[in-house]
Each structure stands twice: as C-alpha cells, then as structure tokens.
Design an enzyme around this catalytic site. Structure first.
Site, PDB file in Angstrom:
ATOM      1  N   THR A 120      10.025  -6.544 -10.256  1.00 53.96           N
ATOM      2  CA  THR A 120       8.955  -5.572 -10.039  1.00 53.96           C
ATOM      3  C   THR A 120       8.202  -5.855  -8.744  1.00 53.96           C
ATOM      4  O   THR A 120       8.187  -6.991  -8.252  1.00 53.96           O
ATOM      5  CB  THR A 120       7.984  -5.628 -11.240  1.00 53.96           C
ATOM      6  OG1 THR A 120       6.817  -4.862 -10.942  1.00 53.96           O
ATOM      7  CG2 THR A 120       7.538  -7.065 -11.545  1.00 53.96           C
ATOM      8  N   ASP A 121       7.536  -4.826  -8.241  1.00 55.54           N
ATOM      9  CA  ASP A 121       6.672  -4.998  -7.053  1.00 55.54           C
ATOM     10  C   ASP A 121       5.442  -5.851  -7.366  1.00 55.54           C
ATOM     11  O   ASP A 121       4.796  -6.375  -6.454  1.00 55.54           O
ATOM     12  CB  ASP A 121       6.235  -3.639  -6.498  1.00 55.54           C
ATOM     13  CG  ASP A 121       5.528  -2.735  -7.499  1.00 55.54           C
ATOM     14  OD1 ASP A 121       5.334  -3.144  -8.659  1.00 55.54           O
ATOM     15  OD2 ASP A 121       5.162  -1.600  -7.125  1.00 55.54           O
ATOM     16  N   GLU A 122       5.123  -5.985  -8.661  1.00 53.46           N
ATOM     17  CA  GLU A 122       3.873  -6.670  -9.023  1.00 53.46           C
ATOM     18  C   GLU A 122       3.883  -8.154  -8.676  1.00 53.46           C
ATOM     19  O   GLU A 122       2.834  -8.794  -8.664  1.00 53.46           O
ATOM     20  CB  GLU A 122       3.581  -6.497 -10.513  1.00 53.46           C
ATOM     21  CG  GLU A 122       3.455  -5.054 -10.887  1.00 53.46           C
ATOM     22  CD  GLU A 122       2.665  -4.854 -12.159  1.00 53.46           C
ATOM     23  OE1 GLU A 122       2.114  -5.818 -12.698  1.00 53.46           O
ATOM     24  OE2 GLU A 122       2.605  -3.707 -12.611  1.00 53.46           O
ATOM     25  N   TYR A 147       1.658 -10.817 -17.032  1.00 57.86           N
ATOM     26  CA  TYR A 147       2.963 -10.149 -16.925  1.00 57.86           C
ATOM     27  C   TYR A 147       3.595 -10.424 -15.570  1.00 57.86           C
ATOM     28  O   TYR A 147       4.742 -10.898 -15.474  1.00 57.86           O
ATOM     29  CB  TYR A 147       2.826  -8.632 -17.143  1.00 57.86           C
ATOM     30  CG  TYR A 147       4.009  -7.849 -16.620  1.00 57.86           C
ATOM     31  CD1 TYR A 147       5.263  -7.980 -17.202  1.00 57.86           C
ATOM     32  CD2 TYR A 147       3.884  -7.000 -15.508  1.00 57.86           C
ATOM     33  CE1 TYR A 147       6.372  -7.284 -16.705  1.00 57.86           C
ATOM     34  CE2 TYR A 147       4.976  -6.304 -14.999  1.00 57.86           C
ATOM     35  CZ  TYR A 147       6.215  -6.454 -15.608  1.00 57.86           C
ATOM     36  OH  TYR A 147       7.300  -5.773 -15.113  1.00 57.86           O
ATOM     37  N   LYS A 151       7.072 -12.471 -14.391  1.00 56.92           N
ATOM     38  CA  LYS A 151       8.175 -11.851 -13.636  1.00 56.92           C
ATOM     39  C   LYS A 151       8.410 -12.643 -12.347  1.00 56.92           C
ATOM     40  O   LYS A 151       9.552 -12.874 -11.946  1.00 56.92           O
ATOM     41  CB  LYS A 151       7.858 -10.384 -13.320  1.00 56.92           C
ATOM     42  CG  LYS A 151       7.904  -9.445 -14.504  1.00 56.92           C
ATOM     43  CD  LYS A 151       9.253  -9.357 -15.194  1.00 56.92           C
ATOM     44  CE  LYS A 151      10.295  -8.625 -14.385  1.00 56.92           C
ATOM     45  NZ  LYS A 151      11.550  -8.413 -15.180  1.00 56.92           N
TER      46      LYS A 151
END
Ligand code: NAD
Ligand code: DAU
Length: 335
Positions: A120-122, A147, A151
């Site tokens: 993810t970009d997060e 979260y 990741k």
C-alpha cells in the site's frame, strides 16, 4: 500453452476476488485461493468461478507448506486492512500482516517460488496538501497507523528475503481502491450503502484529506503486468493520478450521482493520526511495463463511481445483512 499455477492469498476479499476474476479471464492461470474467511472475506465473492478454494490461515505453516510447492507463483493479498480497526486492536494486524507474510516467504524460500507482495501507499506516511512531491519507489518509509506499520514491516521482510535468500519477489504499492465487493466499513461503499439504507454519508473531520483513488480493475491489471513482465527484485508504485479530489468532494460526487443534495452529509469524529494526503508517481510502471489506468481524471473517476454505485444497488443481499453491525461499531467511536 501450459497454465501458470497461481496461489492467491486473501482471494475472498475485495481486491483479491476481483483479481481472481481478472486473472481467470486471461485464460493463462490455474488458481488456488487460500483465505481464512475473516469478517472481511466472503466465499460468495468467488461463487461460480473455476478455482480451488482452501479455507485456512497464512500463519499456519503446515497449510502454507502443503500448498506452496504445487504452485509456480504466490500472489499475496491476505491481510487485516482497515485502519480504524487497527486503532482499536492492533494485534490481529501484527499476526496476519507480519507473521503471515513471514510464513509465506519461508515456504517460497524452501521451494524457490516466485512471490508477489501486494502493498500500500500508506507505508510512506502522508504528504502536506501543497507538497509537490508524490510517492515513488525510493520514498522513505514513514508509516502512521498500526495497519500501515505492519504493511511496512511486511514489505521489509519481502525485501530482506529477496536479498538474503534470493527469493524471486516483486512488490507493488498501490493507492486507495474502489469498486465491487469492497467491504462496507470502507469509505466509498460505506457512503453508498448509507444512502441506499436511508442514512446520511459520514465525513471524518474537515474532509480535506486526499486519497489517490484507483479502480480495482486498474490495480489488478497492473499486478498482472508485474507478474508477467516485471523485473524480479523490483518494487512498482501503482496509481491512477486521481489525487485531485478530497473526501468532501468524493461525498459530494456520490450524493450527486445518487440524485441527492451534494451537501447532505454528516460531519463525524475524525480518525486519530489521520493521514492527510497520498499521491502516487506510477511513471516507472507505465514506462517499463506499458500499463495505463482506464479510470483516470475527473471523468474516469465519476464513471468508476457510477458503476460502483450501480453494483451496490444491485447487490443489496451482499451487503445489507452486515450494515447494522458495521454502523453500530462506528457509532461506538462517534463515527
Ligand atoms: P480485504 O480486507 O477486503 O480482504 C482481505 C482478505 O484477506 C479477506 O478475504 C480475509 O479473509 C483474508 N485474510 C485476512 N487475514 C488472513 C489470514 N491470516 N489468512 C488467510 N486469509 C486472511 O482487503 P483488500 O482491501 O482486498 O486488500 C487486499 C490487499 O491489498 C491487502 O494486502 C491490502 O493491504 C492491500 N491494499 C489495499 C488497498 C485498498 O484500498 N483496499 C490499497 C492498497 C493495497
Ligand atoms: O491507501 C491505501 C489504503 O486505503 C489501503 O492500504 C487500506 O487497506 C484501505 O483501507 C485504505 O485505507 P484508508 O484508511 O485510506 O481508507 P478508508 O476507506 O478507511 O478511508 C478513506 C478516507 O475516508 C480516509 O481519509 C478516512 C475517510 N473516511 C472513512 C470512512 C470509513 C471518512 O471520511 N468517513 C468514513 O466513514
């Protein structure tokens, strides 16, 4: 031509189920789905598809060891995925996202199996609203939530298993997806199903937060391109250049497309530590692999949202049984 034997983890969730459909359509894959069927997984998402389905946990070394050797490639979607849940109880995120990825990597190491990691970009944290930069493959990691921290940890494991043990991996970091089969705890389906259920859309805080929205089919086409033409050991950013709308504007567009007053929504409590803006630079993927998103710019996003609204309108049986419980959980935190 021989079909590639593909193990898809988390294939009964939102992006995974759309991916399985897309991959089957190519005629090039024979697919096994490994999914625990958590609250986010639904066997019905794969109904009627010609696949093998195994209900199981990616943290279970025995199941993983049984499945990996009979596959040519593992595509790893399985994860705990909702930021708000990770703020209430991070522990399932540590287990599924870190321990689960570890078990899969260990099996791929033993059997020299190709591994594609969906991320993810997060992991990159967030950007200021006026920051001209976008996330690139070499942007430093600075995750904000439990979260995104898990990741980021899983991405690090994947990189280390590639460098130290030579596991043939690729990683993709994608922005916020929308489309059919997305769990109604997430922003866009929550608002659509709120309207369909006679409730108000719910906006966290000021609504100035920006996500680089991408249609799930565009994401999955990029994953297929990476699997088929990507360079082993590389990371690819996936984004559709849709970082021009903030959450407030998304709610207004949904209201308009559903024939309502654009400003008919409720402000609710903000998310603690809420990331402000994500924006993706997917030029490497476009240049090297020739991938192009279909649902891009203002018109593309409106078209994608209109299709998504139609899907939720036509699939009330899929989401209605969960609606009350999802909203009751949000009500506990004033959201
Ligand atoms: P989702 O929550 O809809 O689905 C997750 C799936 O994983 C479910 O079917 C669930 O049952 C399964 N699962 C969870 N824990 C498991 C375990 N321990 N063992 C086996 N299966 C397990 O998620 P999604 O939105 O489809 O996201 C899929 C992947 O894409 C995730 O890795 C996520 O981090 C990543 N991602 C999501 C987005 C997004 O906008 N949704 C964007 C970028 C990346
Ligand atoms: O960026 C990719 C990530 O996108 C994925 O890695 C995650 O798995 C996925 O859940 C998603 O994370 P977000 O936290 O960005 O998505 P969510 O749908 O929860 O929220 C999107 C934005 O909308 C965010 O700024 C919070 C806001 N929001 C969310 C809900 C549920 C609201 O304003 N109202 C809401 O009711």
């Amino acid at each position: 031509m021989l079909e590639t034997r593909m193990l898809v983890t988390g294939g009964a969730g939102f992006i995974g189920a759309n991916f399985v459909r897309r991959a089957l359509d190519t005629g090039r894959y024979r697919i096994t789905v490994l999914d625990k069927l958590t609250y986010a997984g639904n066997r019905a998402n794969l109904a009627g598809l010609n696949i093998d389905f195994v209900q199981g946990d990616i943290c279970d070394a025995g199941i993983v060891e049984k499945l990996v050797p009979s596959h040519d490639v593992v595509v790893h979607f399985a994860a705990e995925t909702h930021n708000d849940n990770s703020l209430k109880d991070p522990s399932p995120f540590l287990r599924a996202n870190v321990e689960g990825t570890f078990q899969l990597l260990e099996a791929c190491r033993r059997h020299d199996t190709r591994f594609h990691h969906i991320s993810t970009d997060e992991v990159f944290g967030d950007l200021a609203l006026d920051d001209p930069q976008r996330f690139r493959e070499d942007t430093p990691y600075q995750p904000s939530s439990p979260y995104s921290a898990t990741k980021a940890s899983s991405d690090m494991l994947v990189r280390a298993w590639c460098r130290s043990f030579g596991v043939p991996v690729t990683i993709s970091n994608c922005s916020n997806n929308y489309g059919p089969y997305q769990h109604i705890e997430k922003f866009i389906p929550r608002q659509i199903t709120n309207v369909l259920a006679g409730l108000s859309p719910k906006l966290y805080g000021s609504g100035e937060h920006v996500r680089d929205w991408i249609h799930v089919d565009d994401h999955n086409d990029a994953v297929l391109a990476i699997l088929e033409r990507g360079r082993v050991g590389e990371t690819y950013i996936i984004g559709a250049d849709n970082d021009h709308v903030n959450n407030l504007q998304v709610i207004r567009i949904i209201n308009e497309l559903m024939g309502r007053d654009a400003n008919d929504f409720e402000h609710v409590a903000d998310r603690p530590g809420h990331d402000l803006r994500y924006a993706m630079d997917s030029s490497k993927l476009r240049r090297e692999l020739g991938w192009q998103p279909r649902f891009t710019d203002q018109n593309g996003m409106r078209e994608g949202l209109a299709q998504t609204i139609e899907w939720y309108r036509e699939h009330q049986n899929w989401w209605l049984p969960q609606k009350q419980a999802v909203e009751a959980k949000y009500a506990e935190s004033g959201q």
